[in-house]
Every structure is written in structure tokens, then in C-alpha cells.
Design a protein around this motif. Structure first.
Motif, mmCIF file in Angstrom:
data_model
loop_
_atom_site.group_PDB
_atom_site.id
_atom_site.type_symbol
_atom_site.label_atom_id
_atom_site.label_comp_id
_atom_site.label_asym_id
_atom_site.label_seq_id
_atom_site.Cartn_x
_atom_site.Cartn_y
_atom_site.Cartn_z
ATOM 1 N N HIS A 89 -3.334 9.978 -0.369
ATOM 2 C CA HIS A 89 -4.191 10.976 0.285
ATOM 3 C C HIS A 89 -4.985 10.338 1.427
ATOM 4 O O HIS A 89 -5.254 10.994 2.436
ATOM 5 N N ASN A 90 -5.326 9.092 1.271
ATOM 6 C CA ASN A 90 -6.156 8.401 2.250
ATOM 7 C C ASN A 90 -5.373 7.944 3.476
ATOM 8 O O ASN A 90 -5.893 7.981 4.593
ATOM 9 N N LEU A 91 -4.114 7.528 3.296
ATOM 10 C CA LEU A 91 -3.373 6.892 4.381
ATOM 11 C C LEU A 91 -2.314 7.784 5.024
ATOM 12 O O LEU A 91 -1.842 7.474 6.118
ATOM 13 N N THR A 92 -1.912 8.860 4.357
ATOM 14 C CA THR A 92 -0.860 9.704 4.929
ATOM 15 C C THR A 92 -1.287 10.257 6.290
ATOM 16 O O THR A 92 -2.452 10.613 6.496
ATOM 17 N N GLY A 93 -0.352 10.274 7.223
ATOM 18 C CA GLY A 93 -0.626 10.782 8.564
ATOM 19 C C GLY A 93 -1.208 9.759 9.517
ATOM 20 O O GLY A 93 -1.519 10.086 10.663
ATOM 21 N N ALA A 94 -1.340 8.510 9.095
ATOM 22 C CA ALA A 94 -1.897 7.479 9.971
ATOM 23 C C ALA A 94 -0.984 7.239 11.169
ATOM 24 O O ALA A 94 0.221 7.044 11.008
ATOM 25 N N LYS A 95 -1.538 7.248 12.344
ATOM 26 C CA LYS A 95 -0.763 7.035 13.571
ATOM 27 C C LYS A 95 -0.720 5.569 13.988
ATOM 28 O O LYS A 95 0.208 5.155 14.685
ATOM 29 N N LEU A 97 0.835 -1.198 0.000
ATOM 30 C CA LEU A 97 0.000 0.000 0.000
ATOM 31 C C LEU A 97 0.869 1.247 0.000
ATOM 32 O O LEU A 97 1.963 1.259 0.579
ATOM 33 N N ASP A 98 0.371 2.285 -0.619
ATOM 34 C CA ASP A 98 1.045 3.586 -0.612
ATOM 35 C C ASP A 98 0.688 4.293 0.686
ATOM 36 O O ASP A 98 -0.394 4.857 0.831
ATOM 37 N N ASP A 114 -5.570 2.497 -2.756
ATOM 38 C CA ASP A 114 -4.300 2.699 -2.040
ATOM 39 C C ASP A 114 -3.255 1.655 -2.410
ATOM 40 O O ASP A 114 -2.107 1.764 -1.971
ATOM 41 N N ILE A 115 -3.627 0.655 -3.185
ATOM 42 C CA ILE A 115 -2.665 -0.395 -3.555
ATOM 43 C C ILE A 115 -1.654 0.145 -4.554
ATOM 44 O O ILE A 115 -2.012 0.685 -5.596
ATOM 45 N N ARG A 116 -0.381 -0.012 -4.215
ATOM 46 C CA ARG A 116 0.690 0.348 -5.134
ATOM 47 C C ARG A 116 1.130 -0.879 -5.959
ATOM 48 O O ARG A 116 1.476 -0.753 -7.120
ATOM 49 N N ALA A 117 1.100 -2.042 -5.328
ATOM 50 C CA ALA A 117 1.482 -3.267 -6.039
ATOM 51 C C ALA A 117 0.948 -4.471 -5.299
ATOM 52 O O ALA A 117 0.731 -4.434 -4.088
ATOM 53 N N VAL A 118 0.715 -5.539 -6.034
ATOM 54 C CA VAL A 118 0.441 -6.849 -5.464
ATOM 55 C C VAL A 118 1.575 -7.757 -5.904
ATOM 56 O O VAL A 118 1.813 -7.940 -7.093
ATOM 57 N N VAL A 119 2.308 -8.300 -4.934
ATOM 58 C CA VAL A 119 3.489 -9.111 -5.205
ATOM 59 C C VAL A 119 3.103 -10.580 -5.126
ATOM 60 O O VAL A 119 2.526 -11.032 -4.133
ATOM 61 N N ARG A 120 3.441 -11.319 -6.192
ATOM 62 C CA ARG A 120 3.155 -12.754 -6.190
ATOM 63 C C ARG A 120 4.370 -13.507 -6.708
ATOM 64 O O ARG A 120 5.108 -13.006 -7.518
ATOM 65 N N ARG A 128 -9.480 1.855 6.984
ATOM 66 C CA ARG A 128 -9.432 2.987 6.083
ATOM 67 C C ARG A 128 -8.950 2.642 4.675
ATOM 68 O O ARG A 128 -9.420 3.226 3.692
ATOM 69 N N ALA A 129 -8.025 1.714 4.549
ATOM 70 C CA ALA A 129 -7.399 1.439 3.250
ATOM 71 C C ALA A 129 -8.414 0.860 2.269
ATOM 72 O O ALA A 129 -9.419 0.263 2.650
#
Length: 357
Positions: free
Chosen positions: A331-337, A326-327, A351-357, A346-347
Motif C-alpha cells: 500500500h505504501n510503495l505501489t505507484g512509485a515513479k 521490498l514489496d 514494506d520488507i518482504r524478505a531479508v536475504v543473507r 517512503r519505505a
């Protein structure tokens, strides 16, 4: 961006370093999903190690999902039957779903299931446990639909025992429909997976289902106290589908009480009722039930993998490298504590940047 000669991976893209694939970021490690900064080292499709050290990446690396209960054959009729009862929607043999499946051509069903599987792959699902209507032909259809899609379909046939022989096991509808003793015995002889619906509408079919000693139960919305005791004694896993239960108005499973007795996994159930998105299922479960984000993420990953005896669902050495990146700076995840809480509540697919297989 890939870091120079080292082959270190950032930005969700994988790179090679002497035959290795490396993925960097905040890694949700092990069964407790402990957030650690570092990299996952992948060799020959297996996680070789998790190296904890400072890295220059905002990415979040977690195990890919295992959807513990699906019916994707009804992908041909999304949002059909609004306002109908559960029996009117899905009860065999003449519920709306079954009538629509009989009317659809083989080509239509395969094409629709293929699209749902492609969505699941893009949304970070590594595998799903499918209760497949249509007997042997239904099993053949989902095998065809899954060609060239990187999602493992653990197919439980329905109908005759021939469907079980052609599949990975048997998926029973419930003991109010039939006793399923013959199907259970045949499945046990072959050492295959046997799952059964129980307690979806009321408690009347739970004892009968548990008498079959299934490998797992589905729904368990209405257990009585003695059913919970039986669950604890038998350690029978349960796959819950809370969004589906809400749509069909049968109530909601007592997730906290179930988790106190046994392993609980998440499923999305019928595609014609719900998107097969594990992000949506996690958020719903986390906000509706009194369970931790860590427990919900476990329900969406390793709990389903354990039911199907799959070697994925965790980021730890020796597991298959089925990962979602996940990125963390979206915009959705930045600042998550709280990273785990943010992933669960929330994700989303965006928000997915890549799926690794």
C-alpha cells in the motif's frame, strides 16, 4: 511465489536452481543504484551475477544497510532522560547513560541488546559499527547479545586498550575527554579500526581528533572551513547521526558540504534516543538536507561498509549477498515513479518482504 522448475524467485522468497539462490524484481544495482529489472544470482552467499531481463515481480531488491554508528548498550533505557542536555545524557563517566549502565545487570544489558539486534536484523541491517561502553566486559556482553542474530557487530571497545584487543578496534569519546594518543597508537599497531567523536557540541575537539589520523570521525556537526579542508586532504570518512543531533539539540551536520569533501555514512547513535531503523534515518536525512536520494542510500549502505572494510553494501558481483527485498506493490510503495526516491523517503520496515543473507 516461486516460479516452477526454473527456481526463479519472486515475491521476496528465495529458491534454489542447481545450488544457486535467485532473487527477482527491480534491482538497485551498483554504486549508483541504477534500477534494472532482472534477477540476482547468489552462489555460496556471494552475488555471482545480476541478470537484466524482464521478470514477473513487483519486488524491489536493494543492499542491506550498514549502520555506521551505534550505542546499543543503552537499549535498557529507551526514552529515558527527556529534556536533558547532551552532557547530562551521555558524557562519561556520570552521564545518565553511564549511570544506568552501571546499575543494570549483565543479564539485563545482554537481553536488551539482543532485542535491539533482532530488530535491526528484521529491519534490513546487515552490520553496524558499535562504540561499546564497559571496557572488556562490555565487549563480551555485545558478543553474547549477538549470538544467533544475523547482524554483524563491528565492535569498537572503549576504556582501556584491553577493550580494543578484545574488540575490532577502539571507539573514542572525543579529545576534550582525553588525548587518546596511546589508544590510537595501540590500535594502529594491531591494524584495527579507530573511530572518534568530533564536533558534536562545538568545534573545539575537531583538530585534536583529526591529529590522531582516525579511520573515521563521528558527528562533525560544527566544522570550521579549515576542518573541511583537512577532511578533503585526508579523505577521512564521517559518520553522521542527524536524528540524534536533533534530539540532543546540538545542531545538524553540514551534510552537503561534508559530501563535497569526503565519504559520509549514516548512523542511528544511541538506542535510548532513537530507534536503530535505517529507514527512519534515511527519510530524515533525505527530507532535511539538500542531497539526492541516491546519495542518501549510499550513505546508508556502502559508505558504512567501506569504513568497516565489509564486503556488503552493494548489489554487484563479488559482494556478499546481504539483500533487502521490498514489496513494491505494498500500500505504501505501489505507484512509485522514482524507485530509489521511494525507498529512501517512503519505505519502512512494514514494506520488507524478505531479508536475504
Amino acid at each position: 511465489m516461486t516460479g516452477g522448475e526454473s527456481g526463479t524467485t519472486t515475491g521476496g522468497r528465495t529458491a534454489t536452481d542447481g545450488g544457486q539462490r535467485l532473487v527477482e524484481g527491480t534491482i538497485l544495482r551498483g554504486r549508483e543504484f541504477e534500477p534494472v529489472e532482472g534477477r540476482v544470482v547468489v552462489e555460496d552467499g556471494v552475488i555471482a551475477s545480476v541478470e537484466e531481463e524482464p521478470v514477473e515481480s513487483d519486488d524491489i531488491v536493494l543492499p542491506a544497510f550498514v549502520n555506521a554508528h551505534t550505542h546499543i548498550g543503552d537499549s535498557i533505557a529507551k526514552e529515558a532522560g527527556g529534556g536533558l542536555s547532551l552532557e547530562e545524557l551521555v558524557a562519561p563517566p556520570n552521564g545518565l547513560k553511564h549511570r544506568l549502565l552501571r546499575q543494570a545487570s549483565t543479564e539485563e544489558k545482554i537481553a536488551a541488546m539482543h532485542r535491539s539486534l533482532e530488530f535491526m536484523a528484521e529491519a534490513g541491517t546487515a552490520a553496524h559499527i558499535e562504540f561499546r561502553e564497559g571496557d572488556v566486559e562490555g565487549v563480551k556482553e555485545i558478543r553474547a547479545a549477538g549470538e544467533n542474530v544475523p547482524v554483524e557487530s563491528v565492535v569498537l571497545g572503549r576504556g582501556s586498550t584491553d577493550a580494543m584487543h578484545a574488540a575490532d578496534g577502539y571507539g573514542a569519546s572525543g579529545t576534550n575527554d582525553a588525548d587518546f594518543e596511546r589508544e590510537r597508537a595501540a590500535t594502529a599497531r594491531e591494524g584495527k579500526l579507530f573511530g572518534i567523536h568530533a564536533g558534536e557540541v562545538d568545534s573545539s575537539d575537531i583538530d585534536g581528533a583529526m591529529d590522531l589520523d582516525p579511520d573515521f570521525l563521528v558527528h562533525m556537526v560544527h566544522p570550521e572551513p579549515w576542518h573541511l579542508d583537512r577532511l578533503a586532504d585526508a579523505a577521512t570518512p564521517v559518520a553522521v547521526c542527524p536524528r540524534s543531533n536533533l534530539v540532543t539539540d546540538v545542531g545538524l551536520p553540514p551534510v552537503s558540504e561534508l559530501l563535497e569533501r569526503t565519504s559520509v555514512a549514516l548512523g542511528t547513535d544511541n538506542v535510548f534516543l532513537n530507534s536503530p531503523s535505517m529507514f527512519r534515518e534515511m527519510e530524515f536525512a533525505a527530507k532535511l538536507f539538500d542531497v539526492s536520494a541516491t546519495e542518501v542510500l549510499r550513505m546508508a549502505t556502502v559508505a558504512g561498509a567501506d569504513i568497516a572494510a565489509l564486503n556488503c553494501g552493494l548489489v554487484e558481483p563479488g559482494r556478499d549477498a546481504e539483500l533487502v527485498v521490498l514489496d513494491g506493490d505494498s500500500h505504501n510503495l505501489t505507484g512509485a515513479k522514482d524507485v530509489v526516491r521511494a525507498v529512501v523517503r517512503r519505505a519502512g520496515v512494514d514494506d520488507i518482504r524478505a531479508v536475504v543473507r
